[in-house]
Design a protein around this motif. Structure first.
Motif, short mmCIF file in Angstrom:
data_model
loop_
_atom_site.label_atom_id
_atom_site.label_comp_id
_atom_site.label_asym_id
_atom_site.label_seq_id
_atom_site.Cartn_x
_atom_site.Cartn_y
_atom_site.Cartn_z
N GLY A 28 0.82 -1.21 0.00
CA GLY A 28 0.00 0.00 0.00
C GLY A 28 0.85 1.26 0.00
N ALA A 29 1.93 1.26 0.79
CA ALA A 29 2.81 2.43 0.83
C ALA A 29 3.51 2.61 -0.52
CB ALA A 29 3.85 2.27 1.94
N GLY A 30 3.95 1.51 -1.12
CA GLY A 30 4.59 1.59 -2.43
C GLY A 30 3.64 2.12 -3.48
N LEU A 31 2.41 1.63 -3.47
CA LEU A 31 1.41 2.11 -4.42
C LEU A 31 1.12 3.58 -4.21
CD1 LEU A 31 -0.56 1.30 -6.67
CD2 LEU A 31 -2.24 0.81 -4.90
N PHE A 68 4.06 5.58 -5.55
CA PHE A 68 4.10 5.48 -7.01
C PHE A 68 3.06 6.39 -7.63
CE2 PHE A 68 4.86 3.73 -11.06
CZ PHE A 68 3.63 3.53 -11.66
N LEU A 69 1.82 6.35 -7.12
CA LEU A 69 0.76 7.18 -7.69
C LEU A 69 0.96 8.65 -7.37
CD1 LEU A 69 -2.36 4.93 -7.04
CD2 LEU A 69 -1.14 5.27 -9.18
N SER A 70 1.42 8.97 -6.18
CA SER A 70 1.60 10.38 -5.83
C SER A 70 2.79 10.98 -6.55
CB SER A 70 1.75 10.54 -4.32
OG SER A 70 2.96 9.93 -3.88
N SER A 71 3.83 10.21 -6.83
CA SER A 71 4.98 10.77 -7.55
C SER A 71 4.62 11.04 -9.00
CB SER A 71 6.19 9.84 -7.47
OG SER A 71 5.94 8.65 -8.18
N GLY A 72 3.80 10.19 -9.62
CA GLY A 72 3.38 10.39 -11.01
C GLY A 72 2.52 11.63 -11.14
N SER A 73 1.58 11.82 -10.23
CA SER A 73 0.72 13.00 -10.32
C SER A 73 1.47 14.26 -9.91
CB SER A 73 -0.52 12.81 -9.45
OG SER A 73 -0.16 12.72 -8.09
N ALA A 74 2.46 14.14 -9.05
CA ALA A 74 3.23 15.32 -8.64
C ALA A 74 4.06 15.84 -9.80
CB ALA A 74 4.13 14.98 -7.46
#
Length: 168
Positions: free
Chosen positions: A35-38, A41-47
């Motif tokens: 969950g932390a990895g996901l 991963f998702l927050s870095s892409g949107s950032a």
């Protein structure tokens, strides 16, 4: 003898409980790490996407960034597909080219005959099966983009927009 039976029966229960806790603990750790990895991963892409959008908005203004593309409409094309033993199949295709600015539209106008020729040569070699599904249409889009950019080099088209695709 009764005491030995009680000790013998209680001993396996004590061994099973720690194994159960270890398995549950390991599963919980795996779920939390996943969950932390996901999340990262998702927050870095949107950032990064947000940062690029913010940079574009800061340098050009939000409405100007959206207005920087222009659409160049091509005439509808009707081509016979490579039938390979099937009955005659044809495709009607209407395409628009997305370009970066109005000056690019003026630059590519004299080279439109090359673009249409490149499209016609490629499209006539397609089979009906090449155009099935979204993957087939995506491959068509990428190949047309590559061919138009070769035909109008050093100018560049940003993307191909399908207005109509009819295969019969």
């Amino acid at each position: 003898m009764a005491a030995e039976t009680e000790i013998g029966e209680s001993a396996p229960v004590k061994k099973g409980i720690p194994k159960l806790f270890i398995i549950i603990g390991a599963a919980a750790i795996v779920v939390l790490l996943g969950g932390a990895g996901l999340f990262f991963f998702l927050s870095s892409g949107s950032a990064s996407a947000d940062a690029e959008h913010a940079a574009a908005a800061d340098s050009h203004g939000a409405t100007a960034a959206a207005a920087h593309t222009f659409i160049f409409n091509l005439p509808p094309m009707i081509v016979n597909l490579n039938n390979a033993g099937d009955s005659g199949a044809f495709m009607k295709l209407t395409v628009a080219l997305e370009v970066a600015n109005e000056a690019m539209m003026v630059e590519i106008q004299p080279r439109m005959a090359k673009v249409v020729d490149a499209f016609q040569v490629y499209l006539r070699e397609l089979r009906k099966s090449d155009l099935e599904g979204s993957a087939g249409v995506y491959r068509l889009k990428e190949e047309l983009l590559r061919r138009v950019n070769v035909a109008i080099y050093p100018s560049r088209v940003e993307s191909i927009l399908f207005k109509e695709i009819l295969v019969q």
